[in-house]
Design a protein around this motif. Structure first.
Motif, PDB file in Angstrom:
ATOM      1  N   HIS A   9      13.743 -20.121  54.207  1.00 17.90           N
ATOM      2  CA  HIS A   9      13.678 -18.647  54.207  1.00 17.90           C
ATOM      3  C   HIS A   9      13.803 -18.062  55.619  1.00 17.90           C
ATOM      4  O   HIS A   9      12.991 -17.237  56.039  1.00 17.90           O
ATOM      5  CB  HIS A   9      12.394 -18.166  53.534  1.00 17.90           C
ATOM      6  CG  HIS A   9      12.247 -18.672  52.134  1.00 17.90           C
ATOM      7  ND1 HIS A   9      13.076 -18.297  51.121  1.00 17.90           N
ATOM      8  CD2 HIS A   9      11.379 -19.586  51.617  1.00 17.90           C
ATOM      9  CE1 HIS A   9      12.736 -18.931  50.020  1.00 17.90           C
ATOM     10  NE2 HIS A   9      11.729 -19.734  50.284  1.00 17.90           N
ATOM     11  N   THR A  11      15.146 -15.779  58.442  1.00 16.94           N
ATOM     12  CA  THR A  11      15.777 -14.467  58.637  1.00 16.94           C
ATOM     13  C   THR A  11      15.726 -14.138  60.125  1.00 16.94           C
ATOM     14  O   THR A  11      14.721 -14.424  60.786  1.00 16.94           O
ATOM     15  CB  THR A  11      15.033 -13.378  57.831  1.00 16.94           C
ATOM     16  OG1 THR A  11      15.169 -13.680  56.450  1.00 16.94           O
ATOM     17  CG2 THR A  11      15.599 -11.997  58.094  1.00 16.94           C
ATOM     18  N   ASP A  28      17.571 -14.734  54.920  1.00 16.85           N
ATOM     19  CA  ASP A  28      16.864 -15.582  53.959  1.00 16.85           C
ATOM     20  C   ASP A  28      17.610 -16.906  53.697  1.00 16.85           C
ATOM     21  O   ASP A  28      17.892 -17.264  52.556  1.00 16.85           O
ATOM     22  CB  ASP A  28      16.667 -14.817  52.637  1.00 16.85           C
ATOM     23  CG  ASP A  28      15.645 -15.515  51.744  1.00 16.85           C
ATOM     24  OD1 ASP A  28      14.755 -16.186  52.282  1.00 16.85           O
ATOM     25  OD2 ASP A  28      15.775 -15.404  50.507  1.00 16.85           O
ATOM     26  N   GLY A  65      10.504 -17.140  58.653  1.00 18.75           N
ATOM     27  CA  GLY A  65      11.003 -18.420  58.164  1.00 18.75           C
ATOM     28  C   GLY A  65      10.432 -19.597  58.934  1.00 18.75           C
ATOM     29  O   GLY A  65       9.729 -19.420  59.945  1.00 18.75           O
TER      30      GLY A  65
END
Lengths: 283, 277
Positions: A9, A11, A28, A65
């Protein structure tokens, strides 16, 4: 723990201008790059792949992330000790010789003094730069620069090697040589992450690919799986006469199949070039 | 601790090798040397203060001016060369912390500044010695007291100049760590040197009574944040009036310089840690 790189995840937003407008470079992104494979990270310019590599290497911090390299958080020295990196269009101090550069990088990477000479020699040999290693870097061609860059990236025998556009600006002979080096690294059990625009080369050397667009992952998988057209088949036939072709087409039609195209097999221009230009000018 | 020092040492060595090859360094050495040597030709302009003082002041001026230019421009240039050529990408992808990188850069610049100061000080010492010999002969003939200068004082002065330039280099590195462009770092670095030279004025004003707390606070803060670079300029007293400067004062100046250099390096490392490369 089979992943060489685990991205979860991720970003990344860049702030632009005084008003702090956000530009989302990576959106993401989740990736699991398995160990011992050559992994291609593809995408158009500005799709976020270089930013992703920089975040993986701890050169840029992600907005959100989590990234692990070989089980270690990406920004740690432990992770970087196990990682080698060749940046896009590398620049090195021109006054150094190739051997001095590789030694300098080995010193910074913590190669012990007793292993130094062997490590430098092995890296230069793998990069096919042994003969030119005493020359100043300022005299190197583009292909040689990439190869000495490769040598500095692997001199500390990293488990993971990240290559950003390793064949950019290199002629097909040089690119093929770099392709062979990448395969040699995989044969040694290293994981290689390759970022390139040369799709032909990526197809030849990579086991898996991921394609990014607008910061997002749009495709990921094994090269043969993502490229295969399951509803199409290709046969290469020798001595096909017009009569034999008609007979084959009618037989296939009787089984509900249809011949959509018949062409002569072609070599790629790259293959033809490499066949004709056998000697590397860089050697 | 040893690997850390070694890594800093490798970066410093490479920085020094890069700097010493630059024409800009050679150019400033030549200009500085020319200024020291030309002092002999202009000694008739000594305004009655003595020839040796005139020659020494000329040399101190050359060291200050060209040394400051070298410290500001070379530090910023060596830092931004790594950023703009993206060699920093290659280096910082290795198990090398950003603080180690910055400290290594600092010591590379520190070595080049040391070389600059040693060359110009040696040349100044040579010119002073040669002229002092001539003046001694003339003084003997006329029965006057021969003028003299202190070699050890010149050595201490050189050390203080090296420290002053190191403080400037540390400040410029801290600025460069935050700056986006080379030009910005050079301009702000140069302004800081000028402000550091004039900092004693703020300290002077501080001593005078004033009603305004804000005014006093700003002055206090300015006089603490900016090092007083003027305190390093005690060449006259050290070289020509040997023994007039107490060792404790010299020690205090050295301690102050070391503290400022360390503080600015620490600040630079903290800023650089957050920088996106």
């Amino acid at each position: 723990m089979n992943s060489a790189i685990s991205v979860r995840h991720l970003t990344k937003d860049f702030k632009i201008g005084l008003r702090g407008l956000k530009l989302r470079a990576v959106d993401d992104l989740s990736l699991e790059i398995p160990r011992g494979q050559v992994y291609g990270l593809l995408g158009p310019n500005g799709c976020g792949k270089s930013t992703t590599l920089k975040i993986i290497l701890g050169l840029v911090s992600g907005t959100t992330g989590e990234i692990n390299i070989l089980g270690f958080p990406s920004a740690t020295a432990e992770a970087r000790r196990r990682t080698g990196f060749l940046p896009e269009a590398p620049y090195f101090h021109k006054f150094l010789s190739g051997r001095e550069l590789v030694r300098y990088c080995a010193q910074l990477s913590g190669v012990p003094a007793v292993k130094m000479d062997d490590a430098v020699d092995s890296a230069l040999e793998l990069a096919a730069m042994t003969e030119a290693s005493s020359r100043r870097i300022g005299t190197y061609s583009k292909g040689m620069l990439q190869r000495i860059g490769l040598a500095q990236a692997i001199v500390h025998d990293p488990e993971l090697v990240i290559l950003d556009e390793p064949t950019a600006g290199v002629d097909p002979v040089g690119a093929a040589a770099i392709g062979r080096m990448i395969r040699a690294m995989r044969d040694q059990g290293k994981t290689v992450v390759l970022c390139s625009h040369l799709l032909g080369q990526v197809e030849q050397v990579c086991d898996r690919v991921a394609i990014m667009d607008h910061g997002r992952l749009v495709l990921e998988g094994r090269v043969d799986e993502v490229l295969a057209q399951r509803d199409r088949h290709l046969m290469t036939i020798e001595g096909l006469t017009p009569e034999a072709r008609l007979a084959a087409e009618s037989t296939l039609a009787a089984h509900g199949a249809r011949v959509t195209s018949v062409t002569h097999p072609r070599r790629s221009l790259e293959e033809l070039f490499r066949e004709l230009v056998t000697g590397s000018r860089d050697a | 601790m040893k690997p850390l020092l070694l890594r800093c040492g490798w970066i410093a060595r490479m920085t020094f090798l890069e700097a010493v090859r630059q024409r800009f360094f050679a150019f400033l050495i030549v200009l500085g040397a020319a200024m020291v040597l030309s002092s002999v030709a202009f000694r008739f302009l000594d305004f009655g203060h003595g020839e040796l003082k005139f020659i020494a002041d000329f040399g101190f001026g050359g060291m200050f001016l060209f040394g400051s230019i070298l410290a500001v421009v070379m530090t910023a240039q060596l830092f931004f060369a790594e950023m703009d050529n993206r060699t920093a990408l290659t280096l910082l992808a290795k198990p090398l912390s950003r603080a180690e990188f910055l400290i290594g850069k600092f010591f590379g610049v520190w070595m080049i500044l040391g070389l600059f100061v040693i060359i110009l000080s040696a040349l100044l010492g040579l010119v002073l010695w040669a002229r002092a010999q001539e003046l001694s002969l003339l003084a003997e003939q006329s029965g006057r007291v021969a003028p003299d200068f202190s070699i050890s004082g010149l050595s201490i002065f050189a050390l203080l100049q090296w420290l002053r330039l190191s403080v400037v280099a540390a400040i410029v590195l801290a600025i460069a760590a935050a700056a986006r462009t080379f030009l910005f770092a050079v301009i702000l670095g140069a302004l800081t040197v000028v402000a550091g030279q004039l900092q004693w004025i703020a300290q002077d004003v501080l001593l005078k009574p004033t009603e305004s707390v804000v005014y006093k606070s700003i002055l206090w803060l300015t006089s603490r944040i900016l090092p007083n670079l003027q305190q390093f300029n005690i060449g006259d007293a050290l070289v020509l009036d040997s023994g007039t400067v107490a060792m404790s004062s010299i020690g205090w100046v050295i301690l102050s310089g070391l503290l400022y250099a360390s503080a600015y390096l620490l600040l630079g490392a903290l800023v650089f840690r957050r920088r996106e490369i």
